[in-house]
Design a protein around this motif. Structure first.
Motif, PDB file in Angstrom:
ATOM      1  N   LEU A 220      23.043  72.095  -6.797  1.00 46.58           N
ATOM      2  CA  LEU A 220      21.819  71.979  -7.592  1.00 46.58           C
ATOM      3  C   LEU A 220      20.627  72.610  -6.880  1.00 46.58           C
ATOM      4  CD1 LEU A 220      22.085  68.316  -8.959  1.00 46.58           C
ATOM      5  CD2 LEU A 220      22.882  70.445 -10.013  1.00 46.58           C
ATOM      6  N   ASN A 221      19.625  72.982  -7.691  1.00 43.93           N
ATOM      7  CA  ASN A 221      18.360  73.523  -7.179  1.00 43.93           C
ATOM      8  C   ASN A 221      18.555  74.795  -6.368  1.00 43.93           C
ATOM      9  OD1 ASN A 221      16.927  71.266  -8.298  1.00 43.93           O
ATOM     10  ND2 ASN A 221      17.605  70.050  -6.543  1.00 43.93           N
ATOM     11  N   ASN A 222      19.523  75.601  -6.774  1.00 38.70           N
ATOM     12  CA  ASN A 222      19.803  76.889  -6.129  1.00 38.70           C
ATOM     13  C   ASN A 222      20.173  76.734  -4.656  1.00 38.70           C
ATOM     14  OD1 ASN A 222      20.047  79.670  -6.839  1.00 38.70           O
ATOM     15  ND2 ASN A 222      18.259  80.132  -5.570  1.00 38.70           N
ATOM     16  N   GLN A 223      20.766  75.609  -4.321  1.00 35.49           N
ATOM     17  CA  GLN A 223      21.159  75.328  -2.953  1.00 35.49           C
ATOM     18  C   GLN A 223      22.676  75.413  -2.806  1.00 35.49           C
ATOM     19  OE1 GLN A 223      19.449  71.580  -1.761  1.00 35.49           O
ATOM     20  NE2 GLN A 223      17.351  72.250  -2.134  1.00 35.49           N
ATOM     21  N   TYR A 224      23.138  75.069  -1.606  1.00 37.83           N
ATOM     22  CA  TYR A 224      24.566  75.060  -1.289  1.00 37.83           C
ATOM     23  C   TYR A 224      24.917  73.726  -0.642  1.00 37.83           C
ATOM     24  CZ  TYR A 224      24.004  80.051  -2.035  1.00 37.83           C
ATOM     25  OH  TYR A 224      23.708  81.267  -2.588  1.00 37.83           O
ATOM     26  N   ALA A 225      26.178  73.343  -0.755  1.00 41.21           N
ATOM     27  CA  ALA A 225      26.612  72.090  -0.155  1.00 41.21           C
ATOM     28  C   ALA A 225      28.064  72.197   0.278  1.00 41.21           C
ATOM     29  CB  ALA A 225      26.448  70.940  -1.145  1.00 41.21           C
ATOM     30  N   TYR A 226      28.433  71.359   1.246  1.00 41.43           N
ATOM     31  CA  TYR A 226      29.821  71.213   1.654  1.00 41.43           C
ATOM     32  C   TYR A 226      30.353  69.922   1.033  1.00 41.43           C
ATOM     33  CZ  TYR A 226      29.110  74.710   5.346  1.00 41.43           C
ATOM     34  OH  TYR A 226      28.846  75.861   6.037  1.00 41.43           O
ATOM     35  N   LEU A 227      31.444  70.010   0.283  1.00 38.63           N
ATOM     36  CA  LEU A 227      32.078  68.833  -0.297  1.00 38.63           C
ATOM     37  C   LEU A 227      33.567  68.846   0.031  1.00 38.63           C
ATOM     38  CD1 LEU A 227      30.542  68.633  -3.897  1.00 38.63           C
ATOM     39  CD2 LEU A 227      29.644  67.655  -1.783  1.00 38.63           C
ATOM     40  N   SER A 228      34.166  67.670  -0.010  1.00 40.24           N
ATOM     41  CA  SER A 228      35.599  67.536   0.227  1.00 40.24           C
ATOM     42  C   SER A 228      36.234  66.747  -0.898  1.00 40.24           C
ATOM     43  CB  SER A 228      35.867  66.816   1.555  1.00 40.24           C
ATOM     44  OG  SER A 228      35.382  67.559   2.654  1.00 40.24           O
ATOM     45  N   GLY A 229      37.476  67.091  -1.241  1.00 45.09           N
ATOM     46  CA  GLY A 229      38.202  66.361  -2.268  1.00 45.09           C
ATOM     47  C   GLY A 229      39.219  67.264  -2.942  1.00 45.09           C
ATOM     48  N   THR A 230      40.147  66.671  -3.653  1.00 43.79           N
ATOM     49  CA  THR A 230      41.050  67.503  -4.453  1.00 43.79           C
ATOM     50  C   THR A 230      40.275  68.174  -5.576  1.00 43.79           C
ATOM     51  OG1 THR A 230      41.722  65.568  -5.769  1.00 43.79           O
ATOM     52  CG2 THR A 230      43.117  66.165  -3.899  1.00 43.79           C
ATOM     53  N   SER A 231      39.074  67.674  -5.870  1.00 42.40           N
ATOM     54  CA  SER A 231      38.183  68.360  -6.809  1.00 42.40           C
ATOM     55  C   SER A 231      37.862  69.762  -6.333  1.00 42.40           C
ATOM     56  CB  SER A 231      36.867  67.579  -6.963  1.00 42.40           C
ATOM     57  OG  SER A 231      37.024  66.444  -7.752  1.00 42.40           O
ATOM     58  N   MET A 232      37.772  69.947  -5.022  1.00 42.86           N
ATOM     59  CA  MET A 232      37.457  71.256  -4.447  1.00 42.86           C
ATOM     60  C   MET A 232      38.710  72.127  -4.321  1.00 42.86           C
ATOM     61  SD  MET A 232      35.081  68.977  -3.694  1.00 42.86           S
ATOM     62  CE  MET A 232      34.218  69.413  -5.218  1.00 42.86           C
ATOM     63  N   ALA A 233      39.854  71.502  -4.140  1.00 41.37           N
ATOM     64  CA  ALA A 233      41.105  72.264  -4.051  1.00 41.37           C
ATOM     65  C   ALA A 233      41.464  72.868  -5.410  1.00 41.37           C
ATOM     66  CB  ALA A 233      42.231  71.358  -3.560  1.00 41.37           C
ATOM     67  N   THR A 234      41.253  72.112  -6.464  1.00 42.27           N
ATOM     68  CA  THR A 234      41.636  72.532  -7.814  1.00 42.27           C
ATOM     69  C   THR A 234      41.054  73.880  -8.220  1.00 42.27           C
ATOM     70  OG1 THR A 234      41.903  70.219  -8.451  1.00 42.27           O
ATOM     71  CG2 THR A 234      41.654  71.816 -10.233  1.00 42.27           C
ATOM     72  N   PRO A 235      39.738  74.114  -8.063  1.00 42.27           N
ATOM     73  CA  PRO A 235      39.192  75.405  -8.492  1.00 42.27           C
ATOM     74  C   PRO A 235      39.699  76.600  -7.695  1.00 42.27           C
ATOM     75  CG  PRO A 235      37.516  74.085  -7.375  1.00 42.27           C
ATOM     76  CD  PRO A 235      38.673  73.184  -7.648  1.00 42.27           C
ATOM     77  N   HIS A 236      40.226  76.399  -6.491  1.00 46.54           N
ATOM     78  CA  HIS A 236      40.853  77.510  -5.777  1.00 46.54           C
ATOM     79  C   HIS A 236      42.085  77.995  -6.552  1.00 46.54           C
ATOM     80  CE1 HIS A 236      38.491  75.934  -2.329  1.00 46.54           C
ATOM     81  NE2 HIS A 236      38.517  77.191  -1.914  1.00 46.54           N
ATOM     82  N   ILE A 237      42.865  77.064  -7.062  1.00 46.16           N
ATOM     83  CA  ILE A 237      44.036  77.428  -7.856  1.00 46.16           C
ATOM     84  C   ILE A 237      43.599  78.052  -9.175  1.00 46.16           C
ATOM     85  CG2 ILE A 237      46.080  76.552  -9.041  1.00 46.16           C
ATOM     86  CD1 ILE A 237      46.295  76.643  -5.975  1.00 46.16           C
ATOM     87  N   THR A 238      42.569  77.500  -9.787  1.00 50.16           N
ATOM     88  CA  THR A 238      42.044  78.080 -11.021  1.00 50.16           C
ATOM     89  C   THR A 238      41.600  79.524 -10.791  1.00 50.16           C
ATOM     90  OG1 THR A 238      41.339  75.961 -11.952  1.00 50.16           O
ATOM     91  CG2 THR A 238      40.165  77.919 -12.706  1.00 50.16           C
ATOM     92  N   GLY A 239      40.901  79.770  -9.689  1.00 52.59           N
ATOM     93  CA  GLY A 239      40.462  81.122  -9.375  1.00 52.59           C
ATOM     94  C   GLY A 239      41.630  82.065  -9.167  1.00 52.59           C
TER      95      GLY A 239
END
Length: 348
Positions: A220-239
């Motif tokens: 949000l707010n044109n920023q960046y963040a580090y997150l962890s979770g299978t939520s983050m793994a999933t879009p790698h496969i989608t990509g």
């Protein structure tokens, strides 16, 4: 989910461990960036960001008609899929894929069955190629099951997070729905050492493993963040699937799903297992570059070609591929003529 934030401009986008781990730069250099692939991100929406291009979307929550993100999760997921390759910030696995924001989660990251079902239906009606679902629930639902099955039957790849309820030993079936449904590709998370994230759920339905620990992406707010979770793994496969869809536009969703198995490195127990599935997904040199003279077919020409192939082979796979292409055509004589042919073929 662990969160830490980086509000500074981020440079050297290709140095991030996750994009390098899946060999994304290798594939970009071969000309594959997910261009032309339509990806629906069913999440908390997608916020405006200099690293993101959002092609459209919808809100299915009851308090706003805007698909703008007010939580951050959806924006982070979207960046992993398709953050632009612009030399700053982060870059997605498929930086030229078309992102569609389906806001089915509220500002607290919670969604209802109704909002999710409406989001899946929107993705079907708008002819998405891939649906990313970085969420899960312990509750089985006949309606949710039918919805993802319907999407898959319509030719859409459905990718979902395995869940973040794994135990320390990595044993048992701790997965969430909809990842537990057969029509859905279930994704688990690994860290930079290619070992299971301590939170990552396990179970026989896990299909692929991907980076999911300390992942940098848009926020949000044109920023960046580090997150962890299978939520983050999933879009790698989608990509990765978006890139494969660009490379193999004539392959069905079932064929692309199976093809991804050939781009895996086996981890853990030999063969498919309940922690890493078929293994860690990464591209290889075998994905060849397109001929210089190759031009993408128009939707009409692609539909005609696929319909002709189906007439010759009478294969259900080819008929389904042709039907997917015909579905994306506007109403008119050509569409009606091809639909008639396909209706006849379906009776053979």
């Amino acid at each position: 989910m662990k969160k830490s934030y980086n509000t500074k401009a981020v440079s050297k986008e290709e140095s991030w461990w996750d994009t390098k781990a899946v060999n994304a730069p290798l594939i970009w250099n071969k000309g594959y960036t997910g261009k032309g692939t339509k990806v629906a991100v069913i999440d908390s929406g997608i916020g405006p960001h200099s690293d993101l291009n959002v092609a459209g979307g919808i809100s299915t929550v009851d308090y706003t008609t805007s698909y703008k993100d007010d939580n951050g999760h959806g924006t982070h997921v979207a960046g992993i899929i398709a953050a632009r390759h612009n030399g700053i910030g982060t870059v997605g696995v498929a930086p030229d894929a078309e992102l569609y924001a389906v806001k089915a989660m509220d500002q607290d990251g919670n969604g209802t069955l109704e909002s999710i079902l409406k989001g899946i239906d929107w993705a079907i009606q708008n002819h998405m190629n891939i649906i990313n679902m970085s969420f899960g629930t312990k509750d089985d639902s006949k309606l949710l099951h039918e919805a993802v099955d319907s999407a898959f039957k319509k030719g859409i790849l459905v990718v979902a997070a395995a869940g973040n309820e794994g135990n320390a030993a990595g044993t048992g079936n701790t997965m969430d729905y909809p990842a537990l449904y057969d029509s859905v590709i279930a994704v688990s998370a690994v860290d930079q050492k290619y070992t299971r994230g301590s939170f990552s759920s396990t179970g026989s339905k896990v299909e692929f493993a991907a980076p999911g620990v300390d992942i940098p992406s848009t926020y949000l707010n044109n920023q960046y963040a580090y997150l962890s979770g299978t939520s983050m793994a999933t879009p790698h496969i989608t990509g990765m699937l978006a890139v494969l869809k660009q490379h193999y536009p004539l392959k069905t969703n079932a064929e692309l799903r199976q093809l991804l198995q050939s781009y895996t490195t086996d981890l853990g127990t030999a063969g498919r297992d309940s922690i890493y599935g078929y293994g860690f997904a990464r591209f290889s040199q075998e994905l060849s570059a397109p001929p210089v003279s190759q031009k993408p077919l128009s939707k009409l020409d692609l539909a005609k070609k696929l319909t002709s192939i189906a007439e010759n082979t009478l294969s259900k796979t080819d008929i389904n591929a042709a039907q997917q292409a015909v579905n994306q055509l506007p109403r008119g004589y050509d569409k009606n003529a091809m639909q008639y042919k396909l209706n006849v073929l379906k009776y053979f």
